[in-house]
Design a protein around this motif. Structure first.
Motif, short mmCIF file in Angstrom:
data_model
loop_
_atom_site.label_atom_id
_atom_site.label_comp_id
_atom_site.label_asym_id
_atom_site.label_seq_id
_atom_site.Cartn_x
_atom_site.Cartn_y
_atom_site.Cartn_z
N VAL A 102 -5.74 4.17 -5.65
CA VAL A 102 -5.19 5.32 -5.45
C VAL A 102 -5.53 6.44 -6.94
N CYS A 155 -4.64 -1.61 -5.03
CA CYS A 155 -4.18 -0.34 -4.48
C CYS A 155 -3.93 0.89 -5.63
N LEU A 197 -6.39 2.28 2.90
CA LEU A 197 -5.97 1.23 1.85
C LEU A 197 -6.12 0.08 2.60
N ALA A 237 2.42 1.52 -3.23
CA ALA A 237 1.34 2.21 -4.51
C ALA A 237 1.00 3.64 -4.17
N LEU A 238 1.07 4.14 -2.99
CA LEU A 238 0.75 5.54 -2.80
C LEU A 238 1.95 6.39 -3.12
N ALA A 256 0.86 -1.25 0.19
CA ALA A 256 -0.01 -0.04 0.10
C ALA A 256 0.78 1.29 0.10
N THR A 257 2.21 1.28 0.68
CA THR A 257 2.91 2.43 0.77
C THR A 257 3.64 2.75 -0.40
N VAL A 287 -2.34 4.89 3.75
CA VAL A 287 -2.04 3.79 4.10
C VAL A 287 -3.08 2.99 4.85
#
Lengths: 43, 506
Positions: free
Chosen positions: B304, B300, B315, A38-39, A35-36, B312
């Motif tokens: 996004v 994800c 998500l 992807a961000l 997730a990190t 995070v």
């Protein structure tokens, strides 16, 4: 013989539950990393 | 060509005799909500359960009196009994649901009971938030009984055991025998379920009390949440599913229980015996790790890019929970159905559809194509590529670890790809039927058909109390086929064919 007296009776159960919790923790760690990433990576 | 023999009266008696035992089990199961209803003064529900239990128990008494036989159980008998049990069981348990008056018509009551027993978890009940305690308990009890396997639950209690049960056990789609003896296997399954029940429910009750629930209400929610999560069923006490609790701790605990539910009982045994290496090298663990990680990365990126979430935590709480719910074939929701359609873009729902199609592990409470079949299909693909690239004289052997080191054989690969294709055919049936009604778009039709066909339960909103009966009947067929993983269903068709066209025995 009572179940309490069976060697490993409680140990087996504790191990089973413990490993499931560990597995769940591993899923959470990997998912946090994904997730990190992807961000950071997706504009 | 070998002629097919027509089953005789003894065969039919044998099948009826065992189906009677299944009905007895499901009749006795209704006594639990009946006692609950009587204790709490829920008289309408009590009468529904009394009638439902009476019908099932009378049917058993008749079958036991008229059809008792000592004929041995063949492989074909086992398949037919299991296929019919998964039709008769939902019909028998739909009776109290219909009598409760909470369903539009008999088809919707049957949809609910089939959804419960197959651990799909989609619901068409009216006014779930005000359902009596006993009726809610019954829905969740059906999920845990179905998740563990109604045949294994019923027959390990009532049947003589031994070779007879072995046939039925394998026919129910539990092809990986955990322990050499079926009774010991059933006992181990109950030990795992009961241990996790005590630990999981206690943790849930503590978390719910911490969020402000009274103790009795926390116990009621905790027990039902455990049943629905470990059975990878996905029913909930409240219409809004897990969103209702607004608690990250509850979501985390439910997520853990779903992970435990999707692990095969063979892997549970390895963990109990302190051999985690067996879990790490198992083909299913590796397949699920790779596919779920890739699908979660896609999810994800989709979320996004669509601007749905930008932290995070969001998500994980919305995306990861839904991914685990889909991959474990549970179907608990932390989003309302419309969210997938209007707020998630296209890529994120596609990742969820991929996870739902694949499902969990074989010989667990999970549904879907199963990681084992996906893994074997991938292995057979790489096997073919190696065969093409290596010299013709080379002997190509592909192995994988599933309980023990196994050599990939043509028949295993063929069986895996056949079932995989049949699941896709089931999805197509659901998609085309939904589209034929003309009110849904392709995303909705695909999402719901895959969710139903894989016995998942994450819904985009197509399944609701106002759903047309025709679509409900097709979804019922999909749920039945998905739970039986097709084999027993086709065996039943073959048996019916042999009844009509088979050659009489000499």
């Amino acid at each position: 013989m009572s179940r309490r007296a069976i060697p490993g009776f409680w140990r087996e159960r504790a191990r089973g539950v413990g490993y499931v919790v560990l597995l769940g923790g591993a899923v959470l760690v990997v998912a946090t990393l994904i997730a990190t990433a992807a961000l950071v990576a997706v504009p | 060509m070998t002629a097919i023999l027509r089953p005789d009266a003894d065969d039919i008696k044998l099948i009826g005799y065992y189906l009677g035992k299944v009905l007895l089990g499901l009749g006795l199961l209704q006594l639990i909500p009946l006692v609950t209803a009587l204790t709490l003064g829920e008289w309408n529900s009590a009468s529904a359960f009394a009638i439902g239990a009476a019908i099932a128990i009378i049917a058993w008494a008749l079958s036991d009196g008229l059809l008792a036989t000592r004929q041995p159980l063949s492989w074909a008998h086992g398949m037919v009994i299991v296929a019919l049990a998964w039709l008769l069981g939902p019909i028998a348990t739909a009776v109290p649901m219909l009598l409760s008056g909470r369903f539009t018509d008999p088809v919707h009551a049957l949809f609910e009971s089939m959804s419960a027993l197959t651990t799909t978890g989609m619901s068409v009940i009216h006014d779930l938030d005000h359902t009596p305690v006993s009726e809610d308990l019954f829905r969740h009890l059906l999920q845990i009984a179905g998740g563990l396997g109604i045949i294994i639950v019923v027959l390990s209690v009532f049947a003589a055991g031994g070779a007879r049960i072995t046939t039925l056990y394998a026919s129910e789609g539990r092809d990986e025998r955990v322990l050499p003896n079926i009774i010991r296997t059933a006992r181990f399954i109950f030990q795992v379920a009961s241990t996790l029940f005590v630990v999981g429910t206690t943790a849930l009750v503590i978390a719910l009390v911490a969020t402000g629930f009274t103790f009795p209400r926390a116990v009621y929610h905790g027990v039902n949440l455990f049943f629905a999560s470990f059975a990878t069923g996905g029913f909930s006490v409240m219409q809004s599913s897990i969103i209702y609790y607004h608690s990250a701790t509850v979501e985390l605990l439910v997520g853990l229980i779903m992970v435990a539910g999707t692990l095969s009982f063979g892997l549970h045994l390895a963990l109990w015996r302190g051999d985690p290496r067996d879990v790490l090298r198992h083909l299913e663990t590796r397949t699920l790790t790779v596919t779920t990680s890739l699908l979660f990365a896609l999810l994800c990126v989709g979320l996004v890019r669509a601007g749905s979430y930008d932290t995070v935590e969001a998500l994980l709480r919305k995306g990861l929970f839904t991914m685990v719910s889909a991959a474990s074939s549970t179907g608990h929701q932390v989003n309302v159905g419309d969210t997938y359609l209007y707020d998630w873009g296209l890529l994120a729902p596609a990742a969820i559809v991929g996870a739902m199609a694949m499902g969990g592990m074989a010989s667990s409470t999970a549904g879907g194509i199963k990681a084992l079949r996906v893994g074997i299909t991938f292995k057979s693909l790489t096997h073919e590529i190696r065969r093409i690239l290596l010299p013709e004289s080379a002997l190509v052997v592909t192995t994988y670890h599933a309980g023990k080191r196994q050599v990939l054989r043509d028949e295993n690969a063929r069986a895996a790809t056949t079932v995989l294709l049949l699941f896709i055919a089931s999805y197509l049936l659901g998609i085309t039927t939904a589209l034929a009604y003309g009110e849904l778009d392709l995303t909705q039709a695909i999402f719901e058909a895959v969710s139903v066909g894989s016995n998942i339960g994450v819904s985009i909103g197509v399944v609701n109390p106002g759903m047309p009966d025709g679509l409900a009947l097709v979804y019922i067929l999909q749920m039945w086929l998905g739970r039986l993983e097709f084999v027993a269903a086709f065996a039943l068709l073959g048996y019916l064919f042999s009844l009509a066209r088979g050659r009489a025995r000499a």
